[in-house]
Design an enzyme around this catalytic site. Structure first.
Site, PDB file in Angstrom:
ATOM      1  N   LEU A 118      -6.148 -17.365  34.567  1.00 23.71           N
ATOM      2  CA  LEU A 118      -5.254 -17.571  33.428  1.00 23.71           C
ATOM      3  C   LEU A 118      -5.987 -17.407  32.099  1.00 23.71           C
ATOM      4  O   LEU A 118      -5.370 -17.087  31.090  1.00 23.71           O
ATOM      5  CB  LEU A 118      -4.611 -18.955  33.531  1.00 23.71           C
ATOM      6  CG  LEU A 118      -3.771 -19.159  34.810  1.00 23.71           C
ATOM      7  CD1 LEU A 118      -3.348 -20.617  34.952  1.00 23.71           C
ATOM      8  CD2 LEU A 118      -2.549 -18.248  34.808  1.00 23.71           C
ATOM      9  N   LYS A 131       3.966 -13.849  54.696  1.00 23.24           N
ATOM     10  CA  LYS A 131       4.887 -13.265  53.723  1.00 23.24           C
ATOM     11  C   LYS A 131       5.027 -11.774  53.979  1.00 23.24           C
ATOM     12  O   LYS A 131       4.036 -11.054  54.041  1.00 23.24           O
ATOM     13  CB  LYS A 131       4.331 -13.523  52.315  1.00 23.24           C
ATOM     14  CG  LYS A 131       5.078 -12.801  51.213  1.00 23.24           C
ATOM     15  CD  LYS A 131       4.581 -13.203  49.841  1.00 23.24           C
ATOM     16  CE  LYS A 131       5.225 -12.355  48.767  1.00 23.24           C
ATOM     17  NZ  LYS A 131       4.670 -12.605  47.436  1.00 23.24           N
ATOM     18  N   PRO A 146       9.797  -5.030  50.261  1.00 26.47           N
ATOM     19  CA  PRO A 146       8.921  -5.350  51.390  1.00 26.47           C
ATOM     20  C   PRO A 146       7.501  -4.843  51.155  1.00 26.47           C
ATOM     21  O   PRO A 146       7.283  -3.925  50.375  1.00 26.47           O
ATOM     22  CB  PRO A 146       9.561  -4.557  52.537  1.00 26.47           C
ATOM     23  CG  PRO A 146      10.138  -3.349  51.861  1.00 26.47           C
ATOM     24  CD  PRO A 146      10.531  -3.773  50.466  1.00 26.47           C
ATOM     25  N   VAL A 162       0.021 -24.323  40.404  1.00 29.77           N
ATOM     26  CA  VAL A 162       0.986 -23.378  40.969  1.00 29.77           C
ATOM     27  C   VAL A 162       0.206 -22.130  41.401  1.00 29.77           C
ATOM     28  O   VAL A 162      -1.023 -22.120  41.351  1.00 29.77           O
ATOM     29  CB  VAL A 162       2.092 -23.015  39.951  1.00 29.77           C
ATOM     30  CG1 VAL A 162       3.061 -24.146  39.776  1.00 29.77           C
ATOM     31  CG2 VAL A 162       1.471 -22.607  38.619  1.00 29.77           C
ATOM     32  N   ILE A 198      -3.173 -13.822  41.449  1.00 27.68           N
ATOM     33  CA  ILE A 198      -4.343 -14.080  42.289  1.00 27.68           C
ATOM     34  C   ILE A 198      -5.012 -12.750  42.638  1.00 27.68           C
ATOM     35  O   ILE A 198      -6.236 -12.642  42.687  1.00 27.68           O
ATOM     36  CB  ILE A 198      -3.937 -14.889  43.541  1.00 27.68           C
ATOM     37  CG1 ILE A 198      -3.525 -16.297  43.084  1.00 27.68           C
ATOM     38  CG2 ILE A 198      -5.060 -14.943  44.560  1.00 27.68           C
ATOM     39  CD1 ILE A 198      -2.889 -17.143  44.159  1.00 27.68           C
ATOM     40  N   SER A 242     -13.271 -30.318  35.769  1.00 27.85           N
ATOM     41  CA  SER A 242     -12.911 -31.669  35.383  1.00 27.85           C
ATOM     42  C   SER A 242     -11.681 -32.114  36.157  1.00 27.85           C
ATOM     43  O   SER A 242     -10.617 -31.515  36.029  1.00 27.85           O
ATOM     44  CB  SER A 242     -12.635 -31.703  33.875  1.00 27.85           C
ATOM     45  OG  SER A 242     -11.803 -32.792  33.576  1.00 27.85           O
TER      46      SER A 242
HETATM   47  C1  LIG Z   1       4.562 -20.818  36.780  1.00 29.80           C
HETATM   48  C2  LIG Z   1       3.465 -20.061  37.438  1.00 29.80           C
HETATM   49  C3  LIG Z   1       3.639 -19.559  38.719  1.00 29.80           C
HETATM   50  C4  LIG Z   1       2.623 -18.824  39.326  1.00 29.80           C
HETATM   51  N1  LIG Z   1       2.817 -18.268  40.562  1.00 29.80           N
HETATM   52  C5  LIG Z   1       1.884 -17.448  41.083  1.00 29.80           C
HETATM   53  C6  LIG Z   1       2.066 -16.808  42.340  1.00 29.80           C
HETATM   54  O1  LIG Z   1       3.063 -16.984  43.009  1.00 29.80           O
HETATM   55  N2  LIG Z   1       1.102 -15.991  42.788  1.00 29.80           N
HETATM   56  C7  LIG Z   1      -0.041 -15.781  42.079  1.00 29.80           C
HETATM   57  O2  LIG Z   1      -0.876 -14.983  42.521  1.00 29.80           O
HETATM   58  N3  LIG Z   1      -0.263 -16.411  40.933  1.00 29.80           N
HETATM   59  C8  LIG Z   1       0.669 -17.230  40.416  1.00 29.80           C
HETATM   60  N4  LIG Z   1       0.437 -17.854  39.223  1.00 29.80           N
HETATM   61  C9  LIG Z   1      -0.855 -17.706  38.592  1.00 29.80           C
HETATM   62  C10 LIG Z   1      -1.850 -18.629  39.281  1.00 29.80           C
HETATM   63  O3  LIG Z   1      -1.359 -19.923  39.264  1.00 29.80           O
HETATM   64  C11 LIG Z   1      -3.189 -18.576  38.606  1.00 29.80           C
HETATM   65  O4  LIG Z   1      -3.598 -17.268  38.451  1.00 29.80           O
HETATM   66  C12 LIG Z   1      -4.223 -19.285  39.440  1.00 29.80           C
HETATM   67  O5  LIG Z   1      -3.781 -20.555  39.786  1.00 29.80           O
HETATM   68  C13 LIG Z   1      -5.538 -19.373  38.711  1.00 29.80           C
HETATM   69  O6  LIG Z   1      -5.529 -20.355  37.736  1.00 29.80           O
HETATM   70  P1  LIG Z   1      -6.883 -20.689  37.012  1.00 29.80           P
HETATM   71  O7  LIG Z   1      -7.892 -21.090  38.036  1.00 29.80           O
HETATM   72  O8  LIG Z   1      -7.205 -19.566  36.129  1.00 29.80           O
HETATM   73  O9  LIG Z   1      -6.513 -21.906  36.084  1.00 29.80           O
HETATM   74  P2  LIG Z   1      -6.325 -23.470  36.390  1.00 29.80           P
HETATM   75  O10 LIG Z   1      -5.739 -23.718  37.720  1.00 29.80           O
HETATM   76  O11 LIG Z   1      -5.612 -23.991  35.200  1.00 29.80           O
HETATM   77  O12 LIG Z   1      -7.777 -24.032  36.420  1.00 29.80           O
HETATM   78  C14 LIG Z   1      -8.499 -24.328  35.245  1.00 29.80           C
HETATM   79  C15 LIG Z   1      -9.737 -25.114  35.607  1.00 29.80           C
HETATM   80  O13 LIG Z   1     -10.509 -25.302  34.457  1.00 29.80           O
HETATM   81  C16 LIG Z   1     -10.893 -26.637  34.365  1.00 29.80           C
HETATM   82  N5  LIG Z   1     -11.053 -26.986  32.959  1.00 29.80           N
HETATM   83  C17 LIG Z   1     -10.253 -26.690  31.921  1.00 29.80           C
HETATM   84  N6  LIG Z   1     -10.749 -27.213  30.784  1.00 29.80           N
HETATM   85  C18 LIG Z   1     -11.895 -27.841  31.113  1.00 29.80           C
HETATM   86  C19 LIG Z   1     -12.871 -28.578  30.404  1.00 29.80           C
HETATM   87  N7  LIG Z   1     -12.754 -28.793  29.084  1.00 29.80           N
HETATM   88  N8  LIG Z   1     -13.914 -29.067  31.075  1.00 29.80           N
HETATM   89  C20 LIG Z   1     -14.046 -28.887  32.404  1.00 29.80           C
HETATM   90  N9  LIG Z   1     -13.162 -28.205  33.130  1.00 29.80           N
HETATM   91  C21 LIG Z   1     -12.090 -27.699  32.488  1.00 29.80           C
HETATM   92  C22 LIG Z   1      -9.761 -27.388  35.010  1.00 29.80           C
HETATM   93  O14 LIG Z   1     -10.183 -28.655  35.408  1.00 29.80           O
HETATM   94  C23 LIG Z   1      -9.468 -26.493  36.179  1.00 29.80           C
HETATM   95  O15 LIG Z   1     -10.352 -26.767  37.216  1.00 29.80           O
HETATM   96  C24 LIG Z   1       1.429 -18.618  38.638  1.00 29.80           C
HETATM   97  C25 LIG Z   1       1.241 -19.170  37.380  1.00 29.80           C
HETATM   98  C26 LIG Z   1       2.241 -19.886  36.767  1.00 29.80           C
HETATM   99  C27 LIG Z   1       2.015 -20.461  35.410  1.00 29.80           C
END
Ligand SMILES: Cc1cc2nc3c(=O)[nH]c(=O)nc-3n(C[C@H](O)[C@H](O)[C@H](O)COP(=O)(O)OP(=O)(O)OC[C@H]3O[C@@H](n4cnc5c(N)ncnc54)[C@H](O)[C@@H]3O)c2cc1C
Lengths: 478, 503
Positions: B335, B80, B98, B49, B348, B41
């Site tokens: 997440l 990096k 490192p 992030v 990641i 969505s």
């Molecule tokens: C502060 C912070 C810093 C970070 N830094 C790092 C880093 O340096 N290195 C690293 O490896 N990781 C890092 N991470 C973790 C990293 O950001 C996540 O692991 C990665 O972005 C994966 O996120 P995701 O795809 O699980 O979730 P999201 O990016 O939240 O994606 C969720 C998806 O689900 C969809 N969705 C949700 N609800 C619905 C719904 N009801 N209907 C349809 N679609 C929906 C959204 O649209 C979106 O597409 C960090 C996290 C945080 C919080």
């Protein structure tokens, strides 16, 4: 003694293979240590059961090499034969023989393990014999062998072998080395010791009435050690309780593998030596009335290998069923672990705890290896039926069930087999995955078949370039 | 449940996790039966992030057949060499963790033991001098290894920084080109089978219903499928990793372009800095019990080295792990499966290894328990190992006078970590458990960097000839210094090989 007093003196209890192995390797690694060794009368059970021949696994050889003992020394001193794997007869329900090679089997296709490709093809109706894709099995079959030259990057480099050694002869060599490096032979010990409160030992009282104190005592006196602590009994899992061993000489060297034959009351194995064969007979006394004289043994292990200032190694720490041929490997692992964790001070709780943790891991993995080797077999006989009827402990059952479900191999830290070894074991005993790997099943058969053919062709060519085994052994002898 | 292959895989969510899964699972369509779709969505958007990685990401790229330069170009990425921890041991001190090894082992003696022995002998050399990655990082230089195992350059290990949004878009193109079908829409309801409790379909707000056999929950912190619908419990780790909020803000690029991530300890948390080609990513991770949101944001903004180019974005989380990341016919990635703070850029990576485990244990339509149990067992193990490594950073701080940090230093750590620390403290011993991610070199870097100095060294190190060891050590450090000086600057290297389009 002050807690941080430097650890300077060691006494090794037991002048069998394990004791002299520890003496030689410790003297080489830590030349400033004052090492004494006391001998224990009787046959050498320091590794567990007294066997004429024991096996060094492929991975042991580079470790021994680093510690100062290289291949030619071991070959000469141990009257060794090369070992490419284990040939099984009588182990399968279908009566067929099987070969469990050391080393990799086949080659993965991208991220897909070879055995998953095999499983895909089998479920598509095409029989595949895994041993046909293992360099060691093909070499053994062809009677050809040569250790890969150092730096070799051809297919030949994948040839993985261990050594079967004459245990008593190699112990002699280690003894000579240790004495030359200043290890002191302090006398004979009948088992009398003055204990400390913490499970450790203050001093050993020798046969001549003198006593010997040491900062650290290495107990290499075998399963019946007088320094034994609380022990876990494994006899509910392992019904075999008698062992006999013999050494036969032969004109021609035996072929480069261990042959293991299951029979109604147990099994026997034949390990190749440069000038003969080391035989081992293991059976259940209840199932073999009137069997020839044999020694009793009882599988089990200490609850902790290191208590206070006593470190139990080899058979003094754990008595395994010898079916998987691991007792030399495990004793070596004990000595190397002790060296890797060798405490600088007399008080050393962190080192002892870590030693025990790693030792337990390894012990449990070896337990699983031996148990599954027995419990997955289809051998005929009442003792085998009893063995199979007993529920496996959780961890071993999980390994078998996961492999049988989808061919996944569970790997822990202390593994003695690794993925290829477990695959070879399960496959040899007819444990086959019910379901395929999704990526493998997504491949067309033609692609897999072509991959198989390429592997086989390269391996057959490599084996063809090896000299006949007999010729090599004649050269070694000369 | 029927036997036979899975016919349809439905990925819920199109963030980094969703598109990584889609790109990798697209391979399964090769059997002619399996279909892979993804629902996301735009209205909800992604977390936005997650821009720093660790070296195994290169394996993931290779598995997908992605060209590294094309990937850096497309994501405005940079290279990096490690992470700088500023102020983590105490204010004013900094060390680099490192990638890659320290020095070379001598006669089978681990290099850090050699280093400890030299130190005990009155020659306290900086450990940093024995890491080529650290040496190059301090000089802002970068170059890939040249494939010659004998060259000091072979000691270079690297990962990437990238723009998270561009990365998801890049993977989307890859996955769509391989047959993955994307549905735009908001999931309103997760439908379950009345008998088995398995997910049967996702109902979208616009009335469409997307049925499937296997569902991958990549919906981020919401965990719509695995949490809300299936009730897989969450194990809270915030007593060990107490930060629970973050605020993120981009800023303009500054020169020089650093080839490493920086983490700077602050009053009740820490600030990250991730250098990209078109901007710098910044953020503050903090513990809300010890600092207010306003103060955290203000601290972040006051400590940028470029100009902020957007408003700060707040995020909330609870560190911990989903007890069953695979439940019924649903596997959670990203997440949705749990969260550990990005201190060592591991999230990641956890997505990546989740995907490879899932591929290796891919179920059939009967969903046997074995695959699920093994997946969950391995996941719990891998997460706990990383967790311990992160806790070490907090536990071993010496930032006296700050309540948050004093609380961390006093906490009781997991037994597994306590054992590791005790063993290192005794004589610098390190053992890697069950294929754990972080190597001995990583543990040594952080333990020593945080000031956990062994009381003694391994007695084996005393068997080496001291004069020879000094000599060898001097030569190693010198070779690294010369090699690093001969490398191009990070900015030049990118300009030459993989510059992104100006934005
Ligand atoms: C502060 C912070 C810093 C970070 N830094 C790092 C880093 O340096 N290195 C690293 O490896 N990781 C890092 N991470 C973790 C990293 O950001 C996540 O692991 C990665 O972005 C994966 O996120 P995701 O795809 O699980 O979730 P999201 O990016 O939240 O994606 C969720 C998806 O689900 C969809 N969705 C949700 N609800 C619905 C719904 N009801 N209907 C349809 N679609 C929906 C959204 O649209 C979106 O597409 C960090 C996290 C945080 C919080």
């Amino acid at each position: 003694m002050p807690a941080d007093a430097p650890l300077a003196t060691i006494t090794i209890a037991g002048g069998g293979f394990a004791g002299w192995l520890a003496a030689s390797l410790l003297a080489r690694a830590l030349p400033d240590l004052a090492i004494s060794l006391v001998e224990v009368p009787g046959p050498d059970r320091s590794l567990g059961v007294a066997a004429a021949a024991d096996v060094l696994l492929p991975d042991d050889l580079p470790l021994l090499g680093e510690a100062g003992w290289n291949g030619p020394d071991l070959l000469r001193g141990g009257r060794a034969g090369f070992v490419l794997g284990t040939a099984l007869s009588g182990w399968r329900a279908d009566g067929a023989t099987a070969f469990m090679p050391y080393g990799e089997i086949g080659a993965p296709l991208g991220p897909i393990p070879f055995h998953q490709l095999v499983s895909t093809m089998r479920r598509r109706g095409q029989p595949v014999n895994m041993a046909n894709y293992a360099l060691g099995a093909l070499a053994a079959q062809a009677g050809r062998f040569a250790p890969p030259p150092p730096g070799d990057e051809t297919v030949h480099a994948a040839l993985t072998f261990g050594l079967s050694i004459d245990t008593a002869r190699l112990a002699e060599m280690l003894r000579g080395d240790a004495l030359e490096r200043g290890v002191r032979l302090a006398g004979t010990w009948h088992g009398e010791a003055v204990q400390r409160g913490d499970g450790g030992v203050q001093r050993l009282v020798l046969a001549d009435g003198t006593s010997l104190a040491a900062d650290l005592v290495i107990d290499a006196s075998g399963p019946a050690s007088p320094l034994s602590g609380a022990r876990d009994d494994w006899s509910p899992w392992f019904p075999f309780d008698r062992v006999a061993s013999a050494r036969r000489t032969s004109e021609a060297p035996a072929p480069p593998y261990v042959h293991c034959d299951a029979h109604h009351a147990g099994w026997q194995s034949f390990a190749p030596l440069a000038d003969g064969v080391g035989e081992l007979f293991v059976f259940s006394s209840a199932d073999a009335p009137g069997a020839p004289a044999a020694e009793p043994f009882a599988p089990g292990c200490q609850q902790a290998a290191w208590t206070g200032n006593v470190v139990r190694i080899g058979g003094a720490a754990a008595q395994h069923d010898p079916v998987a041929g691991l007792q030399l490997h495990l004793a070596l692992a004990d000595v190397l672990r002790l060296i890797a964790l060798f405490p600088a001070a007399c008080e050393h709780p962190a080192e002892a705890a870590e030693y025990n943790r790693q030792w337990r891991e390894k012990t449990e993995c070896a337990f699983d290896t031996a148990l599954l080797r027995l419990a997955c077999s289809g051998a005929l006989g009442a003792v085998w039926d009893r063995l199979r009827a007993r529920a496996l402990p959780d961890r071993a059952a999980y390994r078998r069930d996961l492999y049988a479900a989808n061919g996944r191999v569970v790997l822990h830290d202390g593994e003695v087999l690794e993925e290829a070894g477990w695959t070879a074991l399960f496959d040899a005993l007819c444990v086959q995955p019910r379901k395929g790997d999704a990526l493998s099943d997504a491949l067309p058969s033609a692609k897999i078949t072509a991959h198989f053919a390429a592997i086989r062709q390269a391996m057959i060519a490599a084996v063809g370039r090896m000299p006949p085994y007999q010729a090599l052994m004649a050269q070694v002898a000369a | 449940m029927m036997a036979g292959p899975i016919r349809k895989v439905v990925i819920a969510g199109g963030g980094t996790a969703g598109w990584m899964a889609a790109a990798a699972l697209s391979r399964l369509t090769g059997n002619g039966v399996t279909e892979v779709v993804l629902v996301e969505s735009e209205e909800i958007g992604t977390v936005g992030v997650g821009e720093a990685t660790i070296p195994p990401i290169r394996t993931f790229n290779a598995m997908l057949g992605i060209d590294e330069n094309a990937f850096v170009v497309a994501t405005q990425g940079s290279f990096k060499l490690g992470i700088e921890f500023a102020g983590w041991s105490r204010e004013g001190q900094s060390y680099i963790h490192p990638f890659g090894a320290y020095g070379a082992d001598i006669d089978g003696v681990k290099f850090h033991q050699v280093w400890l022995a030299l130190r005990a002998a009155g020659l306290p050399l900086p450990l940093d001098d024995f890491s080529l990655c650290t040496t190059a990082a301090r000089l802002n230089r970068f170059q890939r290894p040249d494939g010659n195992p004998a060259s000091p350059l072979s000691q270079i290990a690297y990962a990437f920084h990238f723009d998270a949004g561009l990365y998801a878009a890049f993977l989307r193109r890859h996955a769509e080109a391989r047959g993955v079908v994307r549905h735009e829409g908001k999931i309103g309801q997760v439908r379950l089978d009345g008998e088995t409790g398995f997910i049967t379909a996702l109902a979208l707000d616009d009335g469409r219903v997307i049925e499937g056999d296997l569902f991958i929950d990549c919906t981020g912190f919401r965990a719509l499928l695995i949490g809300e619908a299936l009730g897989s419990a969450y194990e809270d780790w915030s007593h060990w990793l107490p930060c629970d909020r973050a605020v993120a803000v981009p800023s303009t690029r500054t020169a020089p372009l650093l080839p490493y991530t920086r983490s700077t300890a602050r009053k009740a948390g820490w600030q990250w800095r991730i250098p990209l080609q078109h901007r710098t990513g910044n953020g503050m991770v903090y513990c809300s019990r010890h600092i207010s949101d306003d103060e955290a944001a203000a601290t972040l903004l006051a400590n940028l080295d470029g100009e902020a180019t957007a408003d700060p974005r707040p995020l909330r989380f609870t560190t911990g792990i989903r007890k069953e990341p695979w439940r019924k016919n649903c596997v959670a990635l990203g997440l949705a499966s749990g969260f550990m703070e990005p201190l060592e850029s591991t999230s990641i990576h956890l997505i990546q290894i989740g995907i490879s485990k899932l591929l290796a244990l891919f179920p059939d339509a009967s969903f046997p328990a074995h695959e699920r149990d093994e997946y969950n067992r391995l996941t719990a193990l891998q997460w706990a190992q990383i967790r311990d490594f992160l806790i070490l950073h907090y536990k071993q701080n010496q930032r006296a006078g700050q309540p948050f940090w004093e609380e961390c230093a006093a906490m009781q750590v997991p037994e597994t970590l306590a054992r590791k620390m005790a063993l290192f403290r005794a004589a610098g011993r390190l053992f890697r458990y069950e294929d754990e991610l972080f190597t001995d070199a990583s543990w040594a870097a952080v333990m020593i960097g945080q000031g956990l100095m062994p009381e003694r060294h391994d007695p084996i190190a005393d068997t080496l000839d001291p004069a020879e060891v000094r000599n060898l050590a001097a030569r190693m450090a010198d070779a690294f210094r010369r090699t690093a000086r001969a490398m191009p600057t990070h900015a030049d290297y990118i300009a030459r090989h993989c510059a992104g389009r100006p934005m």
